[in-house]
Scaffold this active site. Sequence first.
Site, mmCIF file in Angstrom:
data_model
loop_
_atom_site.group_PDB
_atom_site.id
_atom_site.type_symbol
_atom_site.label_atom_id
_atom_site.label_comp_id
_atom_site.label_asym_id
_atom_site.label_seq_id
_atom_site.Cartn_x
_atom_site.Cartn_y
_atom_site.Cartn_z
ATOM 1 N N ARG A 160 -5.169 60.799 50.618
ATOM 2 C CA ARG A 160 -4.609 59.447 49.375
ATOM 3 C C ARG A 160 -3.667 59.146 49.589
ATOM 4 O O ARG A 160 -3.004 58.850 48.583
ATOM 5 C CB ARG A 160 -4.936 60.703 47.527
ATOM 6 C CG ARG A 160 -6.647 61.180 47.501
ATOM 7 C CD ARG A 160 -7.601 60.169 47.351
ATOM 8 N NE ARG A 160 -8.685 61.447 47.802
ATOM 9 C CZ ARG A 160 -9.668 61.524 48.708
ATOM 10 N NH1 ARG A 160 -9.392 61.006 49.391
ATOM 11 N NH2 ARG A 160 -10.265 62.780 47.712
ATOM 12 N N SER A 239 -9.995 61.134 38.855
ATOM 13 C CA SER A 239 -9.731 61.700 38.648
ATOM 14 C C SER A 239 -8.326 61.773 38.223
ATOM 15 O O SER A 239 -7.727 60.550 39.990
ATOM 16 C CB SER A 239 -9.089 62.763 40.642
ATOM 17 O OG SER A 239 -11.144 63.130 40.830
ATOM 18 N N GLU A 343 -2.956 60.584 40.365
ATOM 19 C CA GLU A 343 -3.330 59.770 41.629
ATOM 20 C C GLU A 343 -3.334 58.498 41.115
ATOM 21 O O GLU A 343 -2.433 57.544 42.208
ATOM 22 C CB GLU A 343 -4.712 60.260 41.713
ATOM 23 C CG GLU A 343 -5.279 59.543 42.663
ATOM 24 C CD GLU A 343 -7.184 60.385 43.056
ATOM 25 O OE1 GLU A 343 -7.517 59.728 43.411
ATOM 26 O OE2 GLU A 343 -7.300 61.451 43.213
#
Length: 351
Positions: A160, A239, A343
């Site tokens: 990520r 998320s 995130e």
Amino acid sequence: MQELHDAPLAPLTTFRLGGPATRLITATTDDEVTAVVREADDSGTPLLIIGGGSNLVIGDKGFDGTALVVATKGVALDGTRLELAAGEVWTDAVARTVEAGLAGVECLAGIPGSAGATPIQNVGAYGQEVASTITEVVAYDRRARETVTLSNEECAFSYRHSRFKSDPERYVVLRVRFALEDAGGLSGPVRYAETARVLGVAPGERVPLATARETVLGLRAGKGMVLDPEDHDTWSAGSFFTNPILDDEAFAAFRTRVRERLGDGAEAPAYPAGEGRTKTSAAWLIDKAGFGKGYGHGPARISTKHTLALTNRGDATTEDLLALAREVVAGVREAFGVTLVNEPVTVGVTL
């Protein structure tokens, strides 16, 4: 280009949160994008780049500067090579690759946002991530003041993360190039246990491309991860937290905390993440720390379908959302000694 002033930004995000921008410009060509960026840099004006808005948390006061919506279009498919303009809708691009019989991104179906955002976050889900198929990223380098082409290696992809995320003020993604696989209409090897179970195959096997895509879409929809204007569980950024990656010492301490809290023999999810590193599940941590599906006392709550998604139930503010996020972070840290990391990108606010 379209230009608006004191323009609302909330409708441009999947959270539907955030105040207005002083100036909002929508660019439809690479030249328009670079011209707006150069103008902002020359004048010292703060610049916010917006793609699909699926990874943004914008403060209630909005953005005092120029917000640039990248709405460029263009899909070029040559054999197994694919090039996407940054403004292309990612879910549509995935569908086109499946229709073309090409494997590599079929398990990334249903992820909201634009193609240009995928390398920034190294978007991944259900056993695939874009780092595995991206060959090059064409971007405007604000420091060098020129358009550059970065190889996969130069993008410095990790979980990520990427070069673009680590230096967010430097690059504006214009085009993304992929190398896909012609596997005779079959998917890439199924690597995610949940997907394999639903498909009824062993990990590593392949299935028809359309079947893989439809299965992932079904799994995502069941977790509120496919956009639906009528479903507040999808008024989110997907998320909200990344899965923590712990070194051996931190993981050993974490396992001890798990057993102290949940009893002898209790074990948290654990996945290899490179030498001396282990990944665990943020969703598991949140749930076991006492924040179950639907948790919350106001207009911002955890999704009723998935503990990893924080949602706007219709009339939340960004501060409502951040208050919930901070409560979850503090609770997980107190319970397990692990600090969750958001995130989505925050604009004008911090967690």
